[in-house]
Design an enzyme around this catalytic site. Structure first.
Site, PDB file in Angstrom:
ATOM      1  N   THR A   8       0.841  -1.197   0.000  1.00  0.00           N
ATOM      2  CA  THR A   8       0.000   0.000   0.000  1.00  0.00           C
ATOM      3  C   THR A   8       0.872   1.242   0.000  1.00  0.00           C
ATOM      4  OG1 THR A   8      -1.834   1.148   1.085  1.00  0.00           O
ATOM      5  CG2 THR A   8      -0.188   0.193   2.538  1.00  0.00           C
ATOM      6  N   ASN A   9       0.328   2.307  -0.585  1.00  0.00           N
ATOM      7  CA  ASN A   9       0.975   3.611  -0.461  1.00  0.00           C
ATOM      8  C   ASN A   9       0.149   4.504   0.460  1.00  0.00           C
ATOM      9  OD1 ASN A   9       3.352   3.486  -2.143  1.00  0.00           O
ATOM     10  ND2 ASN A   9       1.963   3.251  -3.884  1.00  0.00           N
ATOM     11  N   ASN A  10      -0.858   3.913   1.129  1.00  0.00           N
ATOM     12  CA  ASN A  10      -1.757   4.680   2.000  1.00  0.00           C
ATOM     13  C   ASN A  10      -1.219   4.644   3.439  1.00  0.00           C
ATOM     14  OD1 ASN A  10      -3.868   5.273   3.820  1.00  0.00           O
ATOM     15  ND2 ASN A  10      -5.433   4.727   2.314  1.00  0.00           N
ATOM     16  N   HIS A  12      -2.346   5.940   6.166  1.00  0.00           N
ATOM     17  CA  HIS A  12      -3.368   5.688   7.204  1.00  0.00           C
ATOM     18  C   HIS A  12      -3.526   4.176   7.407  1.00  0.00           C
ATOM     19  CE1 HIS A  12      -4.748   9.860   6.958  1.00  0.00           C
ATOM     20  NE2 HIS A  12      -4.706   9.728   5.659  1.00  0.00           N
ATOM     21  N   LYS A  13      -3.623   3.460   6.263  1.00  0.00           N
ATOM     22  CA  LYS A  13      -3.784   1.998   6.359  1.00  0.00           C
ATOM     23  C   LYS A  13      -2.557   1.364   7.004  1.00  0.00           C
ATOM     24  CE  LYS A  13      -6.546   0.918   2.277  1.00  0.00           C
ATOM     25  NZ  LYS A  13      -6.506   0.153   1.025  1.00  0.00           N
ATOM     26  N   ASP A  69      -8.135  -4.400   0.051  1.00  0.00           N
ATOM     27  CA  ASP A  69      -8.981  -3.480  -0.701  1.00  0.00           C
ATOM     28  C   ASP A  69     -10.322  -3.417   0.005  1.00  0.00           C
ATOM     29  OD1 ASP A  69      -8.783  -1.857  -3.239  1.00  0.00           O
ATOM     30  OD2 ASP A  69     -10.743  -2.787  -3.507  1.00  0.00           O
ATOM     31  N   THR A  70     -10.855  -2.195   0.088  1.00  0.00           N
ATOM     32  CA  THR A  70     -12.079  -1.984   0.861  1.00  0.00           C
ATOM     33  C   THR A  70     -13.152  -1.341   0.014  1.00  0.00           C
ATOM     34  OG1 THR A  70     -10.920  -1.754   2.966  1.00  0.00           O
ATOM     35  CG2 THR A  70     -13.031  -0.654   2.809  1.00  0.00           C
ATOM     36  N   PHE A 149      -9.843   7.991   8.568  1.00  0.00           N
ATOM     37  CA  PHE A 149      -9.656   8.492   7.202  1.00  0.00           C
ATOM     38  C   PHE A 149     -10.834   8.045   6.350  1.00  0.00           C
ATOM     39  CE2 PHE A 149      -8.386   4.617   4.847  1.00  0.00           C
ATOM     40  CZ  PHE A 149      -8.183   3.753   5.904  1.00  0.00           C
ATOM     41  N   LYS A 172     -11.872   1.420  16.932  1.00  0.00           N
ATOM     42  CA  LYS A 172     -12.151   1.184  15.505  1.00  0.00           C
ATOM     43  C   LYS A 172     -11.479  -0.122  15.062  1.00  0.00           C
ATOM     44  CE  LYS A 172     -11.308   2.488  10.737  1.00  0.00           C
ATOM     45  NZ  LYS A 172     -10.655   3.293   9.707  1.00  0.00           N
TER      46      LYS A 172
HETATM   47  P1  IMP Z   1      -8.972   1.137  -0.962  1.00  0.00           P
HETATM   48  O1  IMP Z   1      -8.959  -0.085  -0.139  1.00  0.00           O
HETATM   49  O2  IMP Z   1      -7.731   1.963  -0.748  1.00  0.00           O
HETATM   50  O3  IMP Z   1      -9.253   0.915  -2.407  1.00  0.00           O
HETATM   51  O4  IMP Z   1     -10.126   2.023  -0.351  1.00  0.00           O
HETATM   52  C1  IMP Z   1     -11.226   2.459  -1.098  1.00  0.00           C
HETATM   53  C2  IMP Z   1     -11.841   3.674  -0.460  1.00  0.00           C
HETATM   54  O5  IMP Z   1     -12.423   3.317   0.776  1.00  0.00           O
HETATM   55  C3  IMP Z   1     -10.899   4.839  -0.190  1.00  0.00           C
HETATM   56  O6  IMP Z   1     -11.580   6.036  -0.501  1.00  0.00           O
HETATM   57  C4  IMP Z   1     -10.650   4.777   1.250  1.00  0.00           C
HETATM   58  O7  IMP Z   1     -10.450   6.024   1.790  1.00  0.00           O
HETATM   59  C5  IMP Z   1     -11.930   4.162   1.775  1.00  0.00           C
HETATM   60  N1  IMP Z   1     -11.606   3.366   2.942  1.00  0.00           N
HETATM   61  C6  IMP Z   1     -10.805   2.267   3.006  1.00  0.00           C
HETATM   62  N2  IMP Z   1     -10.712   1.830   4.266  1.00  0.00           N
HETATM   63  C7  IMP Z   1     -11.448   2.691   5.021  1.00  0.00           C
HETATM   64  C8  IMP Z   1     -11.699   2.767   6.410  1.00  0.00           C
HETATM   65  O8  IMP Z   1     -11.212   1.993   7.237  1.00  0.00           O
HETATM   66  N3  IMP Z   1     -12.504   3.773   6.790  1.00  0.00           N
HETATM   67  C9  IMP Z   1     -13.045   4.668   5.935  1.00  0.00           C
HETATM   68  N4  IMP Z   1     -12.827   4.649   4.633  1.00  0.00           N
HETATM   69  C10 IMP Z   1     -12.022   3.655   4.175  1.00  0.00           C
END
Ligand code: IMP
Length: 193
Positions: A8-10, A12-13, A69-70, A149, A172
């Site tokens: 990941t480059n995120n 927060h994650k 992925d979320t 986030f 959380k």
């Molecule tokens: P991805 O997993 O980075 O593709 O996340 C997809 C989107 O869902 C992004 O806009 C993230 O900011 C949001 N997202 C992922 N995980 C969370 C979380 O734990 N809380 C709130 N938003 C999330």
């Protein structure tokens, strides 16, 4: 103890995942391994995206790794934004733009049920594993809270009075989609070792 690269480059994650895993595994970020890469993410399901991201890092490094992925799935919006959660308000949008779009679409809608679903793909010793975590809740009428986030300020998990963005991180992480998926991965790893 296993060492896993988190694809990941995120940031927060990365912070959340390190808080969740504690001392049970060593998590290395892409910057720890000096890999500067744009990770592809263009599949039609969250499972597909998690697999694509993990396979991309594995093909570059050959190291044990995982990706998540979320998707935020809102019942009244027929599961949207779902796999499109990151860029829901369009290319170059930020968290605030996405929240604004969701709240506009939910304006006047009484059924506010939603769920966060997280897929994790682990590549360990060359084998691939998939884990899922989910949490049910509802979309609030307006954003509250400054922590977390993404959609955290507008997601209130069931049986709680605060949004994810109003909760301390440990709370959380103890009930979130990502926390649950990571716990499943850790249990599986402890069985493999
Ligand atoms: P991805 O997993 O980075 O593709 O996340 C997809 C989107 O869902 C992004 O806009 C993230 O900011 C949001 N997202 C992922 N995980 C969370 C979380 O734990 N809380 C709130 N938003 C999330």
């Amino acid at each position: 103890m296993s060492t896993l690269v988190f694809a990941t480059n995120n940031k927060h994650k990365l912070r959340e995942v390190r808080e969740i895993t504690g001392n049970s595994v060593i998590i290395r970020s892409l910057s720890d391994i000096e890999l500067d890469a744009e990770i592809p993410e263009d599949q039609e399901t969250i499972e597909g995206n998690a697999r694509q991201k993990a396979m991309f890092i594995f093909s570059k490094t050959g190291m044990d790794c995982f990706a998540d992925d979320t998707g935020l799935e809102i019942a009244a919006l027929h599961g949207r934004p779902g796999v499109y959660s990151a860029r829901y308000a369009g290319e170059g949008c930020d968290f605030a733009d996405n929240i604004k779009k969701v709240l506009e679409e939910m304006n006047g809608i009484e059924d506010r049920r939603a769920c966060f679903r997280c897929a994790i793909c682990l590549i360990f010793r060359g084998n691939e594993y998939m884990f899922e975590g989910r949490v049910n809740g509802e979309i609030t009428q307006s954003p509250s809270g400054a922590d977390g986030f993404g959609y955290d300020p507008v997601f209130r998990p069931d049986n709680h009075s605060r949004t994810f963005a109003e909760m301390p991180a440990y709370l959380k992480n103890g009930l979130s989609h990502r926390g649950r998926a990571i716990q499943k991965m850790l249990r599986y790893l402890s069985e493999l070792e």
